[in-house]
Structures are given as C-alpha cells and as structure tokens.
Design an enzyme around this catalytic site. Structure first.
Site, short mmCIF file in Angstrom:
data_model
loop_
_atom_site.label_atom_id
_atom_site.label_comp_id
_atom_site.label_asym_id
_atom_site.label_seq_id
_atom_site.Cartn_x
_atom_site.Cartn_y
_atom_site.Cartn_z
N HIS A 50 0.80 -1.09 -0.12
CA HIS A 50 -0.08 -0.11 -0.13
C HIS A 50 0.76 1.06 0.01
O HIS A 50 2.13 1.34 -0.05
CB HIS A 50 -0.97 0.08 1.27
CG HIS A 50 -0.29 -0.06 2.63
ND1 HIS A 50 0.30 -1.16 3.11
CD2 HIS A 50 -0.17 0.98 3.58
CE1 HIS A 50 0.68 -1.17 4.12
NE2 HIS A 50 0.68 0.25 4.46
N THR A 53 2.45 4.27 -4.27
CA THR A 53 3.54 4.11 -5.40
C THR A 53 4.49 3.38 -4.88
O THR A 53 5.14 3.26 -3.79
CB THR A 53 4.08 5.59 -5.65
OG1 THR A 53 4.10 6.18 -4.34
CG2 THR A 53 2.92 6.60 -6.66
N ARG A 54 5.70 2.78 -6.03
CA ARG A 54 6.64 2.31 -5.74
C ARG A 54 7.72 2.46 -6.79
O ARG A 54 7.33 3.06 -8.09
CB ARG A 54 6.39 0.79 -5.96
CG ARG A 54 5.73 -0.01 -4.77
CD ARG A 54 6.44 0.12 -3.46
NE ARG A 54 5.90 -0.51 -2.19
CZ ARG A 54 4.88 -0.01 -1.40
NH1 ARG A 54 4.79 1.36 -1.82
NH2 ARG A 54 4.32 -0.57 -0.47
N LYS A 271 6.13 12.62 -1.82
CA LYS A 271 6.02 11.41 -0.86
C LYS A 271 7.67 11.06 -0.74
O LYS A 271 8.26 10.88 -1.51
CB LYS A 271 5.28 10.43 -1.56
CG LYS A 271 5.37 9.18 -0.47
CD LYS A 271 4.43 8.20 -1.40
CE LYS A 271 4.80 6.86 -0.75
NZ LYS A 271 4.70 5.64 -1.71
N HIS A 275 14.77 4.15 3.77
CA HIS A 275 14.90 2.82 3.46
C HIS A 275 15.83 2.20 4.43
O HIS A 275 15.38 0.96 4.72
CB HIS A 275 15.53 2.82 1.98
CG HIS A 275 16.13 1.59 1.69
ND1 HIS A 275 14.66 0.25 1.38
CD2 HIS A 275 17.20 0.95 1.56
CE1 HIS A 275 15.35 -0.46 0.90
NE2 HIS A 275 16.69 -0.42 1.07
N CYS A 320 4.15 0.92 7.05
CA CYS A 320 4.40 -0.18 6.05
C CYS A 320 5.21 -1.09 6.66
O CYS A 320 5.95 -0.73 7.93
CB CYS A 320 4.47 0.24 4.62
SG CYS A 320 4.18 -0.97 3.60
N LYS A 351 9.00 -3.83 -7.75
CA LYS A 351 9.42 -3.58 -9.17
C LYS A 351 9.33 -4.77 -10.02
O LYS A 351 9.35 -4.88 -11.10
CB LYS A 351 10.63 -2.72 -9.26
CG LYS A 351 11.95 -3.38 -8.83
CD LYS A 351 13.17 -2.65 -8.93
CE LYS A 351 12.99 -1.33 -7.70
NZ LYS A 351 13.10 -1.87 -6.40
C1 LIG Z 1 7.34 1.83 2.52
C2 LIG Z 1 7.52 0.83 1.53
C3 LIG Z 1 8.32 1.20 0.37
C4 LIG Z 1 8.73 0.50 -0.57
N1 LIG Z 1 9.19 0.95 -1.98
C5 LIG Z 1 9.51 0.11 -2.80
C6 LIG Z 1 9.89 0.57 -3.98
O1 LIG Z 1 10.16 1.71 -4.18
N2 LIG Z 1 10.32 -0.43 -4.94
C7 LIG Z 1 10.13 -1.61 -5.02
O2 LIG Z 1 10.67 -2.33 -5.89
N3 LIG Z 1 9.57 -2.11 -3.71
C8 LIG Z 1 9.33 -1.41 -2.75
N4 LIG Z 1 8.84 -1.71 -1.56
C9 LIG Z 1 8.90 -3.17 -1.18
C10 LIG Z 1 7.48 -3.97 -1.91
O3 LIG Z 1 6.70 -3.19 -1.86
C11 LIG Z 1 7.62 -5.43 -1.29
O4 LIG Z 1 8.79 -6.06 -1.36
C12 LIG Z 1 6.62 -6.33 -1.88
O5 LIG Z 1 5.10 -5.55 -1.97
C13 LIG Z 1 6.30 -7.65 -1.19
O6 LIG Z 1 5.33 -8.47 -1.82
P1 LIG Z 1 4.91 -9.63 -0.82
O7 LIG Z 1 4.03 -10.25 -1.77
O8 LIG Z 1 6.17 -10.24 -0.27
O9 LIG Z 1 4.08 -8.85 0.33
P2 LIG Z 1 2.56 -8.42 0.15
O10 LIG Z 1 2.04 -7.79 -0.94
O11 LIG Z 1 2.36 -7.88 1.63
O12 LIG Z 1 1.64 -9.85 0.13
C14 LIG Z 1 1.67 -10.68 1.05
C15 LIG Z 1 0.33 -11.14 1.38
O13 LIG Z 1 0.40 -12.24 2.15
C16 LIG Z 1 -0.87 -12.33 2.93
N5 LIG Z 1 -0.82 -13.00 4.21
C17 LIG Z 1 -0.03 -12.69 5.27
N6 LIG Z 1 0.09 -13.66 6.13
C18 LIG Z 1 -0.94 -14.48 5.82
C19 LIG Z 1 -1.48 -15.75 6.33
N7 LIG Z 1 -0.97 -16.26 7.44
N8 LIG Z 1 -2.48 -16.40 5.51
C20 LIG Z 1 -2.70 -16.03 4.35
N9 LIG Z 1 -2.32 -14.93 3.79
C21 LIG Z 1 -1.40 -14.07 4.42
C22 LIG Z 1 -1.14 -10.74 3.30
O14 LIG Z 1 -2.51 -10.43 3.48
C23 LIG Z 1 -0.79 -10.10 1.74
O15 LIG Z 1 -1.74 -9.83 1.08
C24 LIG Z 1 8.37 -1.04 -0.55
C25 LIG Z 1 7.85 -1.48 0.69
C26 LIG Z 1 7.46 -0.71 1.62
C27 LIG Z 1 6.92 -1.01 2.98
#
Ligand SMILES: Cc1cc2nc3c(=O)[nH]c(=O)nc-3n(C[C@H](O)[C@H](O)[C@H](O)COP(=O)(O)OP(=O)(O)OC[C@H]3O[C@@H](n4cnc5c(N)ncnc54)[C@H](O)[C@@H]3O)c2cc1C
Length: 390
Positions: A50, A53-54, A271, A275, A320, A351
């Site tokens: 959330h 933007t990224r 924004k 990091h 986050c 990304k």
């Molecule tokens: C502030 C911030 C800035 C960022 N900026 C960048 C950027 O500029 N560029 C970039 O490339 N990346 C950036 N990132 C990183 C990027 O957003 C994350 O690496 C990426 O979204 C991770 O993906 P994910 O699928 O692991 O996590 P998520 O998208 O969080 O997905 C995990 C999912 O698992 C679900 N889940 C968790 N536990 C359970 C459970 N027990 N049972 C069922 N479901 C479950 C959750 O509900 C969630 O929907 C940033 C992150 C943050 C926090």
C-alpha cells in the site's frame, strides 16, 4: 469450526504482490486448478503493497544480478498496461544521489555499464541546476536513469485480482488466514486456516510476507526474516516537484541515512520514506501508527530541511513493513518438496513482481527453477545461522 477440505493442483498462500502476480501468470500459462488464499482482501494495507507508489529502477544499485529481472519486469509492466488499459507505470525517471564513493552510487553506474543501460551521470552542482527542487551537495554525484519511474502499486494488485476473478480454473479466497502447514508425503502441503478450512495441493507457493517465518519454523525450516516497521509521508510542495521536472529518487547520505521518494503526483503531494533503519516488530503484532515514534517525522524533516527547499508542511503519514533478510537480497527457494517460498523482499521487491510472478508460476507449473533465481537460495552464506544465534 468448519473442517472443509479443498484440493487443487496449485496453492498460493498470500495473495499480495508476489502471490497474485504468480496466480495471474499461472492463468496465462494455461494452468488448471489454482487456489489462492489471503488473510485479508487485496489490495489492502496490512502487508507491504500500500501507499500508492513504488519506484522502478533498472541500473540496480543493489547488484547487477537484478538487472535482467528488472528488464523483464519493465516489459511486463508495459504489457500489463496494454492488456488492462489502466495507467500503471509512469516513466518519469529516477535520480540516484550521494557521495561518489558510496557503494550504491558506484553500483548503479557499474550495472548500467555492464548492461548498456542509458544513465546520465551529473556532478552535484549541475544536478542542482537541472533539478531545481534539489539542493544536494555540489561534490555529490547524481546518476539519472530515464528508463525508470513509478509504479501504481494498489492499482496493479487490483488489476491482477480483477483478471483472476474473471478467469476459470482459479479461486481467490479472501479472509483466509493460514495458521499451519502440514507437508504431504509425496510433495506439497495442506494449509490449515484459522477457521478450520484445509487446502491441499501438490505444488504450493508460500508468499505470505510476515507469516512465512512463523509458518515454516514449526516444520524445522529456519528462515532468517525480520519484520521491520517502515514509515513514509506526503508533504505540500511547490511547482519544482512536478513529475516533468522532478524524477523519483534515492538519496544516500552517510550522516542522515538512505531515503527514497516521489514527485507530487496528481496533487497528492511530495512523498518520501527512509529505506534503512526502522523498528523490528514480531509477526502479527500491530504496527504503531505514523508519529508513534519520535524519529518518524524527525528523520524526514532533517532531509527536507537540508536538501528540498520547496517542500512544505506534512499532509499525512503512513506505516508499512519490510521483511528483511540479513543481506537484503530476496529469499526464494523450494524449502520442502513441492513447497516454494518467496519472501524477504527487503523493501525493494515490488518492481520485479510481474517478472517474479512469471518465474514462480513456471517453477510451480514445471517443477524447474529458473537460473535467474539462483542467487536467492536459503543455502547462501548470509542466510545460514550465525554461530551463537541458535
Ligand atoms: C514503505 C515501503 C516502500 C517500498 N518501496 C518500494 C519501491 O520503491 N520499489 C520496490 O520495488 N519495492 C518497494 N517496496 C517493497 C515491496 O512493496 C515489497 O517487496 C513487496 O510488496 C512484497 O511483496 P509480498 O508479496 O512479499 O508482500 P505483500 O504484497 O504484503 O503480500 C503478502 C500477502 O500475504 C498475505 N498473508 C500474510 N499472512 C498470511 C497468512 N497467514 N495467511 C494468508 N495470507 C497471508 C497478506 O495479507 C498479503 O496480502 C516497498 C515496501 C514498503 C513497505
């Protein structure tokens, strides 16, 4: 409590950035019988996707090993835009700033050289003239990448979800919180939900962010993942911070820390977030809201005061989470037969999500891991238990 038993060929636990990307790719690859479980209702603000933007950068400061994946992702985002008709990628460029001897700045240039990526390297005083929103040190380096920019993160997650919900052969079950995994003898696993529902599959992708570690530990699989609270905020800004004259950025200041940020998009404000650093929080524990720690505002304000003359008052902030590995490289591996985990994205994974989704889907579908994931194994030295840790 219900004890319903569901069976599918592919099971994805965590329908966030990586899980939905993989589900979408499995559908496109013609896979049948796909079940996705998410603890919430994506897109949502309980994970890491959330905040609107990224950044996407290709001349990668974290290592040239990521460039191939970034190239694949850039093409993937453009294709997703074409297919959905939604505006998902803003190619406004990214500027990487810091002292010229900082390893990140040197690696940005090395990655660009190695892969022939267009990169304009400016001295600090030239960068100040070119980008009037910045007052960086005149002896710093500014590496400007034009084929880079901003991804609309929640729009993308929503686009994948919409496609998945229209597709046959795939079911997304929301509000399904997985609390335990039971490995199957022939490979794969059963996921047990908090409400007693059970989902079994031969090929399982565990992409559950903060809950990967607590789900694997009872199976005797120790993954060195740390959940870190991260904050970011939007501020008033003058015309110098519009995307036509102010690219996305990374800023490495040896005294103040590592920051990233975005132009004022659609009037939302400038924004910025930090990091490095952040507060370690155990999985499942609620994160304190923005302002809950003194440094939340202070660390952003010190950068604004020093480098950003046209940025004004705070509009609002948010929290986050990063799921960090010890070396801040991703952790993607088959940790048991038929059980692939994808996590530890350490604040820089989004990304790559469309490219990783394709690669993970292929792994689930064919059982063969792509060479592009070879650097992300659990067996690498940085992920081994340190003497005295266990
Ligand atoms: C502030 C911030 C800035 C960022 N900026 C960048 C950027 O500029 N560029 C970039 O490339 N990346 C950036 N990132 C990183 C990027 O957003 C994350 O690496 C990426 O979204 C991770 O993906 P994910 O699928 O692991 O996590 P998520 O998208 O969080 O997905 C995990 C999912 O698992 C679900 N889940 C968790 N536990 C359970 C459970 N027990 N049972 C069922 N479901 C479950 C959750 O509900 C969630 O929907 C940033 C992150 C943050 C926090």
């Amino acid at each position: 409590m219900t004890q319903t038993q569901h069976a599918s060929r592919h099971l994805i636990i965590g329908g966030g950035s990586m899980g939905l990307a993989a589900a979408d790719a499995l559908v496109r690859a013609g896979a049948e019988s796909i079940q996705v479980l998410d603890a919430h209702c994506p897109p949502h603000s309980h994970g890491a996707h959330h905040g609107e933007t990224r950044l996407i950068r290709l001349a990668y400061g974290e290592g040239s090993g990521y460039v191939g994946l970034a190239e694949q992702a850039w093409a993937g985002w453009q294709q997703l835009e074409q297919e959905t008709g939604a505006s998902l990628l803003l190619p406004c460029g990214v500027i990487n700033m810091g002292p010229s001897d900082v390893p990140f700045i040197q690696q940005v240039q090395a990655s660009a050289r190695e892969y022939g990526l267009p990169l304009t390297v400016l001295a600090g005083d030239t960068a100040r003239r070119r980008f009037p929103g910045w007052q960086i040190n005149t002896d710093w380096t500014a590496a400007v990448e034009h084929r880079a920019g901003v991804l609309w993160v929640e729009r993308i997650v929503a686009a994948w979800r919409a496609r998945i919900e229209r597709a046959r052969h795939v079911t997304l079950t929301t509000n399904a919180s997985v609390i335990a995994l039971e490995p199957l003898q022939g490979g794969g696993a059963t996921a047990v939900c908090a409400d007693g529902r059970r989902f079994t599959a031969e090929r399982v992708l565990l992409a559950a962010g903060q809950h990967i570690e607590p789900l694997l530990t009872p199976l005797g699989i120790h993954v060195p993942l740390t959940r870190v609270r991260k904050t970011f905020a939007w501020f008033d800004a003058d015309a110098r911070y519009q995307p036509d004259c102010f690219p996305g950025f990374s800023l490495t200041d040896p005294e103040r820390g590592i920051y990233y940020g975005f132009p004022d998009l659609n009037g939302a404000g400038f924004k910025m977030g930090r990091h490095d650093q952040g507060q370690t929080v155990q999985p499942g524990v609620p994160l304190a809201p923005f302002g809950g720690h003194d440094e939340d505002m202070a660390e952003l304000q010190q950068v604004i005061d020093r480098y950003l003359p046209g940025v004004g008052a705070l509009r609002h902030g948010a929290v986050c989470q990063y799921i960090r590995t010890p070396d801040e490289h991703f952790l993607i591996d088959e940790v048991m037969p038929g059980l692939v985990m994808a996590g530890g994205f350490s604040g820089h994974g989004f990304k790559f999500a469309c490219a990783l989704g394709d690669t993970l889907a292929d792994w689930l579908h064919t059982g063969t891991r792509a060479g592009s994931l070879a650097g992300f194994t659990l067996s690498r030295a940085a992920c081994q238990p340190r003497a005295g840790r266990e």
